[in-house]
Design a protein around this motif. Sequence first.
Motif, PDB file in Angstrom:
ATOM      1  N   LEU A 288       0.811  -1.221   0.000  1.00  0.00           N
ATOM      2  CA  LEU A 288       0.000   0.000   0.000  1.00  0.00           C
ATOM      3  C   LEU A 288       0.844   1.271   0.000  1.00  0.00           C
ATOM      4  N   SER A 289       2.160   1.137   0.033  1.00  0.00           N
ATOM      5  CA  SER A 289       3.028   2.317   0.043  1.00  0.00           C
ATOM      6  C   SER A 289       3.145   2.905  -1.359  1.00  0.00           C
ATOM      7  N   ARG A 290       3.825   4.031  -1.447  1.00  0.00           N
ATOM      8  CA  ARG A 290       4.017   4.689  -2.741  1.00  0.00           C
ATOM      9  C   ARG A 290       5.325   4.267  -3.403  1.00  0.00           C
ATOM     10  N   PHE A 302      -1.210   6.861   6.255  1.00  0.00           N
ATOM     11  CA  PHE A 302      -0.482   5.861   7.035  1.00  0.00           C
ATOM     12  C   PHE A 302      -1.328   5.284   8.170  1.00  0.00           C
ATOM     13  N   ILE A 303      -2.128   6.092   8.842  1.00  0.00           N
ATOM     14  CA  ILE A 303      -2.938   5.588   9.944  1.00  0.00           C
ATOM     15  C   ILE A 303      -3.911   4.520   9.450  1.00  0.00           C
ATOM     16  N   VAL A 304      -4.411   4.694   8.212  1.00  0.00           N
ATOM     17  CA  VAL A 304      -5.287   3.681   7.616  1.00  0.00           C
ATOM     18  C   VAL A 304      -4.489   2.427   7.275  1.00  0.00           C
ATOM     19  N   VAL A 305      -3.268   2.630   6.788  1.00  0.00           N
ATOM     20  CA  VAL A 305      -2.397   1.493   6.468  1.00  0.00           C
ATOM     21  C   VAL A 305      -2.114   0.664   7.722  1.00  0.00           C
ATOM     22  N   VAL A 306      -1.880   1.340   8.846  1.00  0.00           N
ATOM     23  CA  VAL A 306      -1.613   0.630  10.100  1.00  0.00           C
ATOM     24  C   VAL A 306      -2.803  -0.250  10.483  1.00  0.00           C
ATOM     25  N   LEU A 307      -3.990   0.306  10.393  1.00  0.00           N
ATOM     26  CA  LEU A 307      -5.188  -0.460  10.747  1.00  0.00           C
ATOM     27  C   LEU A 307      -5.411  -1.621   9.785  1.00  0.00           C
ATOM     28  N   ILE A 308      -5.208  -1.373   8.492  1.00  0.00           N
ATOM     29  CA  ILE A 308      -5.374  -2.455   7.514  1.00  0.00           C
ATOM     30  C   ILE A 308      -4.350  -3.561   7.761  1.00  0.00           C
ATOM     31  N   SER A 309      -3.104  -3.169   8.045  1.00  0.00           N
ATOM     32  CA  SER A 309      -2.055  -4.174   8.306  1.00  0.00           C
ATOM     33  C   SER A 309      -2.400  -5.020   9.516  1.00  0.00           C
ATOM     34  N   GLY A 310      -2.862  -4.365  10.580  1.00  0.00           N
ATOM     35  CA  GLY A 310      -3.246  -5.113  11.767  1.00  0.00           C
ATOM     36  C   GLY A 310      -4.418  -6.034  11.499  1.00  0.00           C
ATOM     37  N   CYS A 311      -5.403  -5.570  10.729  1.00  0.00           N
ATOM     38  CA  CYS A 311      -6.575  -6.395  10.438  1.00  0.00           C
ATOM     39  C   CYS A 311      -6.214  -7.584   9.547  1.00  0.00           C
ATOM     40  N   VAL A 312      -5.316  -7.367   8.564  1.00  0.00           N
ATOM     41  CA  VAL A 312      -4.879  -8.478   7.716  1.00  0.00           C
ATOM     42  C   VAL A 312      -4.187  -9.548   8.554  1.00  0.00           C
ATOM     43  N   ASP A 370      10.003   6.989   2.850  1.00  0.00           N
ATOM     44  CA  ASP A 370       9.851   7.330   4.260  1.00  0.00           C
ATOM     45  C   ASP A 370       8.471   7.928   4.507  1.00  0.00           C
ATOM     46  N   LEU A 371       8.039   7.805   5.736  1.00  0.00           N
ATOM     47  CA  LEU A 371       6.729   8.326   6.105  1.00  0.00           C
ATOM     48  C   LEU A 371       6.749   9.845   6.141  1.00  0.00           C
ATOM     49  N   SER A 372       5.587  10.423   5.887  1.00  0.00           N
ATOM     50  CA  SER A 372       5.397  11.861   6.021  1.00  0.00           C
ATOM     51  C   SER A 372       4.024  12.064   6.647  1.00  0.00           C
ATOM     52  N   ILE A 373       4.019  12.427   7.924  1.00  0.00           N
ATOM     53  CA  ILE A 373       2.776  12.573   8.673  1.00  0.00           C
ATOM     54  C   ILE A 373       2.617  14.031   9.077  1.00  0.00           C
ATOM     55  N   LEU A 374       1.514  14.658   8.621  1.00  0.00           N
ATOM     56  CA  LEU A 374       1.221  16.061   8.935  1.00  0.00           C
ATOM     57  C   LEU A 374       2.385  16.983   8.543  1.00  0.00           C
ATOM     58  N   LEU A 453      -1.389  -6.982  16.894  1.00  0.00           N
ATOM     59  CA  LEU A 453      -0.275  -6.164  17.385  1.00  0.00           C
ATOM     60  C   LEU A 453       0.981  -6.379  16.545  1.00  0.00           C
ATOM     61  N   ALA A 454       1.222  -7.623  16.138  1.00  0.00           N
ATOM     62  CA  ALA A 454       2.385  -7.895  15.287  1.00  0.00           C
ATOM     63  C   ALA A 454       2.231  -7.231  13.928  1.00  0.00           C
ATOM     64  N   GLY A 455       1.011  -7.242  13.376  1.00  0.00           N
ATOM     65  CA  GLY A 455       0.783  -6.592  12.097  1.00  0.00           C
ATOM     66  C   GLY A 455       0.997  -5.096  12.153  1.00  0.00           C
ATOM     67  N   VAL A 456       0.587  -4.468  13.240  1.00  0.00           N
ATOM     68  CA  VAL A 456       0.808  -3.035  13.418  1.00  0.00           C
ATOM     69  C   VAL A 456       2.309  -2.734  13.469  1.00  0.00           C
ATOM     70  N   ALA A 457       3.054  -3.547  14.242  1.00  0.00           N
ATOM     71  CA  ALA A 457       4.503  -3.355  14.307  1.00  0.00           C
ATOM     72  C   ALA A 457       5.147  -3.558  12.937  1.00  0.00           C
ATOM     73  N   GLY A 458       4.647  -4.534  12.179  1.00  0.00           N
ATOM     74  CA  GLY A 458       5.200  -4.793  10.850  1.00  0.00           C
ATOM     75  C   GLY A 458       4.972  -3.654   9.879  1.00  0.00           C
ATOM     76  N   SER A 459       3.853  -2.926  10.030  1.00  0.00           N
ATOM     77  CA  SER A 459       3.583  -1.808   9.125  1.00  0.00           C
ATOM     78  C   SER A 459       4.620  -0.701   9.270  1.00  0.00           C
ATOM     79  N   VAL A 460       5.100  -0.477  10.491  1.00  0.00           N
ATOM     80  CA  VAL A 460       6.151   0.526  10.703  1.00  0.00           C
ATOM     81  C   VAL A 460       7.505  -0.036  10.267  1.00  0.00           C
TER      82      VAL A 460
END
Length: 572
Positions: A288-290, A302-312, A370-374, A453-460
């Motif tokens: 899902l990255s660019r 990115f916040i949506v990506v984190v949730l999707i990664s955790g849900c997957v 790299d991430l760019s948040i706000l 929790l592991a999926g969330v950590a993996g997204s970062v």
Amino acid sequence: MSRLPTLITPELQERYTPVGRIVALVGCAVSIAAPFLPWAWSGDALDNMTIAGYPSPLQMIALVLAAIIGGLLIASWLIKPDRLPWRIGWIRGAKAGTFWLLLYIALILVSIAVELGGLVNVVYGGWIALVGAVLVFGGTRFLVPERQPTLASAVAKPWIEILAIVALMAVALFGTAFALNHDDGGSFVSFLAAAGGFIAILFRTGVMSWLTGVSERHRKVLILAAFVVAFLFPFTQNGSDANMSIATQILIFAATAMGLNMVVGLAGLLDLGYVAFLGAGAFTAAVLSRSAFSTVNFHPPFIVVVLISGCVAATLGLLIGSPTLRVSGDYLAIVTLAFGEIFRITMINLDGQAGPNLTNGSNGIPAIPDLSILGFDFGKPHVVFGITLGRFSNYFFLLLFLLALVILVFVRLNASRIGRGWVAIREDERAAEAMGVNVFGLKLFAFAGGAFLAGVAGSVKAHVDVSVTPDQYVFLTSAFLLAAIVLGGMGTVLGVLVGSVLLNLLPEKLRFVADYRLLLFGLLLIIMMRFRPEGLVANQRRQLEFHEEDEELVERVQEELDETGEMREATR
């Protein structure tokens, strides 16, 4: 608790106590004077121990450790036990510290010999320090230790207790910075031995029990102090990315291990394929990255990506858990091990030939931006208070926030009915089911929750590592995650953090023995399973489970529980 056999009987101790005290004090004096003498022939070894009258930092550590041991011996001689309201383990602490002092000096001398090419490069100051440590160690063997310390029930003024917490956190911060800034393997290992000596003294004197009580009474202050120390850590690295890259990997590892701790430490389910959930989160974030190599044209925030990664990852946990959690023990371990391998092979086959092109096969997805948040670019250095914080420092702050959320989830679940149900299943699954506990449902929730929790950590992790490939998520990573929990202490937060730090930091600092790192790691686990199977930081329940025959431990734990109950009643 098992104890090593000794040739010094109680009768010999009672007879030669005065002589042993004198020998030990003489050894302390020698050990305090030795750092002012040169220890090495050349300054190329360790931190330059060649100048007389100017101790190096490592020599100063030996001096401080010897001074503390000498102070404990003098206190045990001059202070009568009936003059204090609580028992303090003066001699217990001194005896524990002497072993680590001897080990510390021996490691320094061995390091000098290895780095300079022989023991001939150890000059007279080093041998005098070794003789002093031997005298201290031998003399304290004839001292009779006091009864178990009772500092756990000691209560000081609130401002003193808060000051103690702040001092402890400050020492931890500067100690960590000092250790990481030493790239020399011998210096790092020697410092670990010295740190072990200071910690052993705190435990044996009873000070650590008092600090535990202080932490319970000022839990919010402790959490705030720990967070502040972690937040300030990047400012101690002078903009260096070398140590900060290690720190970011430690936080990723700790967040992942915390999810596995929910499965293994609380619910008692042996999962050997947990790395698959970390990989699922990382591959989801990479896809899902660019990145120019991404295979889908969907790039949410990115916040949506984190949730999707955790849900997957949680969905995979449900899919693998639903048919397999009917089995337990060795069979569950085999099934989860197979799942970990199936995940890795599946990611390789999603290359557009053996399957749809989703992960580019064994090449993975590189060039993840790299991430760019706000508007904050995590890939660019930023200057704060005149200190440059690089790329890994930026991710460190993000991971610190993530780890805080993971710990919050773990702690709240552990204290809830769900956590009590997991513990009941771990202790006796049949008894828990007979008492009305929804065994299968709670097992499945633990599996899915830990996977999330592991999926969330993996997204970062995907953005920190810049690329994601199937070969990063092999069985050895699952084994290390499980080892971190067992080594640190199953079911505890601090234990997982300690285990994660050790298993990530030691391989980086022991590159000079790269061919033997796994051998040393295996020996460490064997020693731990023999002498402290409950882990470095274990809760009282598991400690008693492994040491039921230790009457002294049972009595001490019972005293601490009684004192804790009395303090709670007094504060109501």
